[in-house]
Each structure stands twice: as structure tokens, then as C-alpha cells.
Scaffold this motif. Structure first.
Motif, PDB file in Angstrom:
ATOM      1  N   GLY A  88     -78.769   8.900 -66.331  1.00  0.00           N
ATOM      2  CA  GLY A  88     -79.298   8.015 -65.304  1.00  0.00           C
ATOM      3  C   GLY A  88     -78.269   7.085 -64.708  1.00  0.00           C
ATOM      4  O   GLY A  88     -78.582   5.970 -64.298  1.00  0.00           O
ATOM      5  N   GLN A  89     -77.007   7.529 -64.659  1.00  0.00           N
ATOM      6  CA  GLN A  89     -75.938   6.663 -64.192  1.00  0.00           C
ATOM      7  C   GLN A  89     -75.426   7.131 -62.835  1.00  0.00           C
ATOM      8  O   GLN A  89     -75.352   8.324 -62.564  1.00  0.00           O
ATOM      9  N   ALA A  90     -75.070   6.179 -61.991  1.00  0.00           N
ATOM     10  CA  ALA A  90     -74.413   6.466 -60.722  1.00  0.00           C
ATOM     11  C   ALA A  90     -72.993   5.947 -60.820  1.00  0.00           C
ATOM     12  O   ALA A  90     -72.769   4.746 -61.021  1.00  0.00           O
ATOM     13  N   GLY A  91     -72.038   6.838 -60.738  1.00  0.00           N
ATOM     14  CA  GLY A  91     -70.647   6.441 -60.861  1.00  0.00           C
ATOM     15  C   GLY A  91     -69.742   7.408 -60.146  1.00  0.00           C
ATOM     16  O   GLY A  91     -70.184   8.410 -59.579  1.00  0.00           O
ATOM     17  N   GLY A  92     -68.452   7.100 -60.148  1.00  0.00           N
ATOM     18  CA  GLY A  92     -67.484   7.957 -59.492  1.00  0.00           C
ATOM     19  C   GLY A  92     -67.326   7.609 -58.023  1.00  0.00           C
ATOM     20  O   GLY A  92     -67.867   6.627 -57.521  1.00  0.00           O
ATOM     21  N   LEU A  93     -66.567   8.441 -57.320  1.00  0.00           N
ATOM     22  CA  LEU A  93     -66.230   8.209 -55.919  1.00  0.00           C
ATOM     23  C   LEU A  93     -67.268   8.837 -55.002  1.00  0.00           C
ATOM     24  O   LEU A  93     -67.614  10.006 -55.151  1.00  0.00           O
ATOM     25  N   LEU A  94     -67.768   8.060 -54.048  1.00  0.00           N
ATOM     26  CA  LEU A  94     -68.717   8.550 -53.054  1.00  0.00           C
ATOM     27  C   LEU A  94     -68.147   8.272 -51.673  1.00  0.00           C
ATOM     28  O   LEU A  94     -67.935   7.122 -51.287  1.00  0.00           O
ATOM     29  N   ARG A  95     -67.903   9.343 -50.919  1.00  0.00           N
ATOM     30  CA  ARG A  95     -67.347   9.217 -49.565  1.00  0.00           C
ATOM     31  C   ARG A  95     -68.495   9.292 -48.557  1.00  0.00           C
ATOM     32  O   ARG A  95     -69.220  10.285 -48.517  1.00  0.00           O
ATOM     33  N   VAL A  96     -68.619   8.243 -47.751  1.00  0.00           N
ATOM     34  CA  VAL A  96     -69.723   8.130 -46.798  1.00  0.00           C
ATOM     35  C   VAL A  96     -69.157   7.915 -45.400  1.00  0.00           C
ATOM     36  O   VAL A  96     -68.252   7.101 -45.204  1.00  0.00           O
ATOM     37  N   SER A  97     -69.677   8.652 -44.420  1.00  0.00           N
ATOM     38  CA  SER A  97     -69.334   8.395 -43.017  1.00  0.00           C
ATOM     39  C   SER A  97     -70.573   7.861 -42.315  1.00  0.00           C
ATOM     40  O   SER A  97     -71.694   8.292 -42.599  1.00  0.00           O
ATOM     41  N   ALA A  98     -70.374   6.916 -41.391  1.00  0.00           N
ATOM     42  CA  ALA A  98     -71.503   6.275 -40.725  1.00  0.00           C
ATOM     43  C   ALA A  98     -71.041   5.665 -39.412  1.00  0.00           C
ATOM     44  O   ALA A  98     -69.860   5.345 -39.242  1.00  0.00           O
ATOM     45  N   PRO A  99     -71.972   5.478 -38.458  1.00  0.00           N
ATOM     46  CA  PRO A  99     -71.619   4.842 -37.182  1.00  0.00           C
ATOM     47  C   PRO A  99     -71.137   3.402 -37.394  1.00  0.00           C
ATOM     48  O   PRO A  99     -71.611   2.697 -38.279  1.00  0.00           O
ATOM     49  N   VAL A 100     -70.219   2.977 -36.532  1.00  0.00           N
ATOM     50  CA  VAL A 100     -69.545   1.692 -36.727  1.00  0.00           C
ATOM     51  C   VAL A 100     -70.508   0.509 -36.649  1.00  0.00           C
ATOM     52  O   VAL A 100     -70.637  -0.270 -37.595  1.00  0.00           O
ATOM     53  N   THR A 101     -71.183   0.359 -35.518  1.00  0.00           N
ATOM     54  CA  THR A 101     -72.016  -0.825 -35.321  1.00  0.00           C
ATOM     55  C   THR A 101     -73.189  -0.847 -36.286  1.00  0.00           C
ATOM     56  O   THR A 101     -73.528  -1.893 -36.853  1.00  0.00           O
ATOM     57  N   PHE A 102     -73.830   0.301 -36.493  1.00  0.00           N
ATOM     58  CA  PHE A 102     -74.941   0.371 -37.436  1.00  0.00           C
ATOM     59  C   PHE A 102     -74.482  -0.048 -38.827  1.00  0.00           C
ATOM     60  O   PHE A 102     -75.182  -0.783 -39.528  1.00  0.00           O
ATOM     61  N   SER A 103     -73.308   0.413 -39.236  1.00  0.00           N
ATOM     62  CA  SER A 103     -72.804   0.071 -40.567  1.00  0.00           C
ATOM     63  C   SER A 103     -72.553  -1.417 -40.704  1.00  0.00           C
ATOM     64  O   SER A 103     -72.854  -2.021 -41.740  1.00  0.00           O
ATOM     65  N   THR A 104     -71.986  -2.019 -39.663  1.00  0.00           N
ATOM     66  CA  THR A 104     -71.722  -3.451 -39.700  1.00  0.00           C
ATOM     67  C   THR A 104     -73.014  -4.246 -39.869  1.00  0.00           C
ATOM     68  O   THR A 104     -73.065  -5.232 -40.613  1.00  0.00           O
ATOM     69  N   MET A 105     -74.064  -3.786 -39.209  1.00  0.00           N
ATOM     70  CA  MET A 105     -75.320  -4.530 -39.231  1.00  0.00           C
ATOM     71  C   MET A 105     -76.186  -4.233 -40.453  1.00  0.00           C
ATOM     72  O   MET A 105     -76.850  -5.130 -40.970  1.00  0.00           O
ATOM     73  N   GLU A 122     -67.851   3.972 -56.902  1.00  0.00           N
ATOM     74  CA  GLU A 122     -66.747   3.668 -55.992  1.00  0.00           C
ATOM     75  C   GLU A 122     -67.124   4.204 -54.611  1.00  0.00           C
ATOM     76  O   GLU A 122     -67.296   5.413 -54.441  1.00  0.00           O
ATOM     77  N   LEU A 123     -67.233   3.322 -53.631  1.00  0.00           N
ATOM     78  CA  LEU A 123     -67.659   3.705 -52.289  1.00  0.00           C
ATOM     79  C   LEU A 123     -66.448   3.753 -51.359  1.00  0.00           C
ATOM     80  O   LEU A 123     -65.710   2.789 -51.226  1.00  0.00           O
ATOM     81  N   ASP A 124     -66.267   4.912 -50.718  1.00  0.00           N
ATOM     82  CA  ASP A 124     -65.208   5.103 -49.721  1.00  0.00           C
ATOM     83  C   ASP A 124     -65.916   5.309 -48.387  1.00  0.00           C
ATOM     84  O   ASP A 124     -66.417   6.392 -48.097  1.00  0.00           O
ATOM     85  N   ASN A 133     -66.963  16.127 -39.527  1.00  0.00           N
ATOM     86  CA  ASN A 133     -67.124  17.423 -40.182  1.00  0.00           C
ATOM     87  C   ASN A 133     -67.128  17.154 -41.676  1.00  0.00           C
ATOM     88  O   ASN A 133     -66.103  16.805 -42.259  1.00  0.00           O
ATOM     89  N   MET A 134     -68.275  17.307 -42.306  1.00  0.00           N
ATOM     90  CA  MET A 134     -68.417  16.883 -43.687  1.00  0.00           C
ATOM     91  C   MET A 134     -67.509  17.664 -44.628  1.00  0.00           C
ATOM     92  O   MET A 134     -67.004  17.121 -45.605  1.00  0.00           O
ATOM     93  N   VAL A 135     -67.296  18.939 -44.334  1.00  0.00           N
ATOM     94  CA  VAL A 135     -66.436  19.759 -45.197  1.00  0.00           C
ATOM     95  C   VAL A 135     -64.981  19.382 -45.002  1.00  0.00           C
ATOM     96  O   VAL A 135     -64.254  19.089 -45.956  1.00  0.00           O
ATOM     97  N   ASP A 136     -64.530  19.367 -43.725  1.00  0.00           N
ATOM     98  CA  ASP A 136     -63.120  19.078 -43.455  1.00  0.00           C
ATOM     99  C   ASP A 136     -62.724  17.686 -43.916  1.00  0.00           C
ATOM    100  O   ASP A 136     -61.602  17.468 -44.363  1.00  0.00           O
ATOM    101  N   ASP A 137     -63.648  16.726 -43.790  1.00  0.00           N
ATOM    102  CA  ASP A 137     -63.334  15.342 -44.150  1.00  0.00           C
ATOM    103  C   ASP A 137     -63.753  14.978 -45.567  1.00  0.00           C
ATOM    104  O   ASP A 137     -63.649  13.815 -45.965  1.00  0.00           O
ATOM    105  N   VAL A 141     -71.833  11.982 -48.013  1.00  0.00           N
ATOM    106  CA  VAL A 141     -73.035  11.591 -47.274  1.00  0.00           C
ATOM    107  C   VAL A 141     -72.629  11.177 -45.866  1.00  0.00           C
ATOM    108  O   VAL A 141     -71.704  10.379 -45.702  1.00  0.00           O
ATOM    109  N   ALA A 142     -73.317  11.721 -44.866  1.00  0.00           N
ATOM    110  CA  ALA A 142     -73.083  11.329 -43.476  1.00  0.00           C
ATOM    111  C   ALA A 142     -74.357  10.701 -42.934  1.00  0.00           C
ATOM    112  O   ALA A 142     -75.430  11.302 -43.006  1.00  0.00           O
ATOM    113  N   ILE A 143     -74.253   9.481 -42.430  1.00  0.00           N
ATOM    114  CA  ILE A 143     -75.381   8.807 -41.794  1.00  0.00           C
ATOM    115  C   ILE A 143     -75.307   9.112 -40.302  1.00  0.00           C
ATOM    116  O   ILE A 143     -74.316   8.796 -39.646  1.00  0.00           O
ATOM    117  N   ARG A 144     -76.357   9.753 -39.796  1.00  0.00           N
ATOM    118  CA  ARG A 144     -76.332  10.205 -38.406  1.00  0.00           C
ATOM    119  C   ARG A 144     -77.601   9.791 -37.674  1.00  0.00           C
ATOM    120  O   ARG A 144     -78.688   9.770 -38.256  1.00  0.00           O
TER     121      ARG A 144
END
Length: 305
Positions: A88-105, A122-124, A133-137, A141-144
């Protein structure tokens, strides 16, 4: 040398087409990535990459090896997810892409709570209004924002609805008049969001039952790939903009922007759109993905203000 590090470096070079972009994703020097790939090629006894000054491509052997290496790394991710799920643990590196303004808010205010709930995570976070491109990058998780698109091997979890508002400043409307019908927009300076594709028009649909779409090839003097800059230009009276309702809600309440064509729903493309979290189907058991997406969904269940 770590064989999994070699596989990871090789796959990133193959996906991104170069050692430098792969190095940026790994957060190491390009020379380190080169050493890892050189060691891999030496160990397997064949060249996997064609190197040139402009781009790196896969050899015939490299194409076969790349497919196998991706499968191995995917299985490793699944094994990590399964082990974490049992505890039940959440750990390690998580790479997330998201829109700029939405993320700021809406994502920035959650970072403290995410750290408190899951101190081993660890959040990147990669902010861009372009569709990644989720595979290339190597994105987990991609927020769209957009229409739900069924894609093989991807899960699209709907987090909330999404609406856009056509609006302008009182100063602009005083100088140029207020559009009363969709076609009137063709005579105005429309501020456009750059979606990275050949899409420049707006689509409007009357809220009356059974109404069809009106496609408008609007034009203007400003095209930007950031909604906050579009908002600022609209506030300064540059032109008419189509912006997310959550971004301009305060401006509309204050009267610094005025909504236009209120009897119409507006979007650049599909009308039925929302906010989605996208991730690979084989990562559905990831505690890290679940921790991040659940917290964001919990926050977005409240009114967007």
C-alpha cells in the motif's frame, strides 16, 4: 555496469532520437548516456544505433532489441507496481506532464499535501501546453484537456468537465462593438491558442436542442501556446479570446472581461471535452500513479475557482 540502466538509456536514445535529449530526461550528462549505450552494444556484440551529426536511428538489430527492451522495462515497472501495491505504498519517481497555467492554479497547491501523504514519492513535473508523446518523453501520467480519445494501451480517467468562454474587455468592445452572432466574430481580432496542429478556427453550437455546429475561420494578430498570456492580452483590450472558464471566472465576476455569445457553446474542436489523466494500461496497479491522480481528482471534485 547496471544492465537496466543500459536498457533505459538505450530506449530513451531510440525514442528521442539523440543522446542529449535522453540525457536531459535522465538528468545526467550526455557522456554518461553514451557510455551506457556503448557498454550495451559491446555486451551484445552488435551496433544497435546509427549515429550521425543530425540524428540517431536504430539499426535493424536495434529495432528488434528495442522492442524487447521496452517489454522488459514495462515488466519491471509492473513488478515494482505490484510490490508497492502489496504494501500500500506510493514511492519512486513519477513523471507527469500537464498544461502550464492549469498546473500553476490546480496542481501547485497540491504539492504539499502530496508530499505529506506520500513522502517516498518523487514527482518530476513537466509543464507544457503542447501534447507530449508519453513514450518518447517517458511520461507516466499526462494531464490533458480535450475530447476523450480511445488509444491502444492507454487509460483515460476523466477528472472533471471543461468549458470555454468567448470573452473580451469592455475597452475592446467599446472600440470595436459587441458581436451579436457567431458570424460577427469574423470581423473581429480573435486571439488564438496555438495547438501545435493546423487548427485555427473556432466551433460554436447553439444551446438550443438539435442545433448544429458553426465552423468559423476566425483570424487575429496574436497566436500563443499559453492560455494565461491569451488572458492577459484579452484584459489589455487586444482582442476577443476563447478561454477556460476556470481561468477567467474571476475576471468575468469583476467585469474586467465580458462574456460574449452566451447562447452558444464554444470550442476549437469537439464539444464534449473534459480534463483527463492519461496513463498506460499496464500501469493501472501503480500506487504512485494512483496517489497522484486520486489527489488531483479529489481536488477537482470541488468547484473550479
Amino acid at each position: 555496469m547496471d544492465r537496466f540502466a543500459e536498457l533505459k538509456a538505450f530506449c530513451l536514445v531510440a525514442a528521442s532520437g539523440g543522446f542529449s535529449p535522453a540525457a536531459r530526461q535522465l538528468g545526467v550528462a550526455a557522456s554518461s548516456v553514451t557510455r551506457l549505450v556503448d557498454a550495451l552494444e559491446k555486451r551484445v556484440g552488435t551496433a544497435l544505433l546509427n549515429r550521425s551529426t543530425r540524428k540517431v536511428t536504430l539499426t535493424d538489430s536495434g529495432q528488434q532489441y528495442y522492442a524487447s527492451a521496452q517489454a522488459i522495462l514495462a515488466q519491471l515497472d509492473q513488478a515494482d507496481d505490484a510490490a508497492a501495491a502489496r504494501h500500500g505504498q506510493a514511492g519512486g519517481l513519477l513523471r507527469v506532464s500537464a498544461p502550464v497555467t492549469f498546473s500553476t492554479m490546480f496542481i501547485a497547491p497540491l504539492l504539499g499535501e502530496l508530499a505529506r501523504r506520500h513522502p517516498r514519492l518523487e514527482l518530476d513535473l513537466h509543464l507544457s501546453d503542447a501534447v507530449s508523446n508519453m513514450v518518447d518523453d517517458s511520461i507516466d501520467v499526462a494531464i490533458r484537456i480535450g475530447a476523450a480519445q480511445q488509444q491502444p494501451n492507454l487509460i483515460a480517467r476523466r477528472l472533471s468537465g471543461h468549458q470555454r468562454v468567448i470573452c473580451a474587455s469592455p475597452a475592446y468592445l467599446e472600440r470595436h462593438g459587441t458581436p451579436e452572432a457567431p458570424e460577427d466574430l469574423l470581423r473581429h481580432n480573435c486571439l488564438l491558442f496555438s495547438y501545435g496542429v493546423a487548427r485555427r478556427g473556432w466551433r460554436l453550437q447553439s444551446q438550443q436542442a438539435g442545433a448544429g455546429f458553426t465552423e468559423l475561420p476566425v483570424r487575429g494578430t496574436l497566436t500563443i501556446n499559453n492560455s494565461e498570456m491569451l488572458r492577459r492580452a484579452a484584459l489589455d483590450g487586444v482582442g476577443i479570446a476563447m478561454l477556460p472558464d476556470w481561468l477567467v471566472r474571476g475576471d468575468l465576476a469583476a467585469g474586467t472581461l465580458q462574456p460574449l455569445l452566451g447562447g452558444y457553446q464554444a470550442n476549437p474542436g469537439e464539444m464534449e471535452i473534459g480534463l483527463y489523466a492519461m496513463y498506460a494500461a499496464n500501469r493501472r496497479g501503480s500506487q504512485a500513479i494512483k496517489a497522484f491522480v486520486d489527489l488531483l481528482a479529489e481536488h477537482l471534485a470541488q468547484p473550479l475557482t
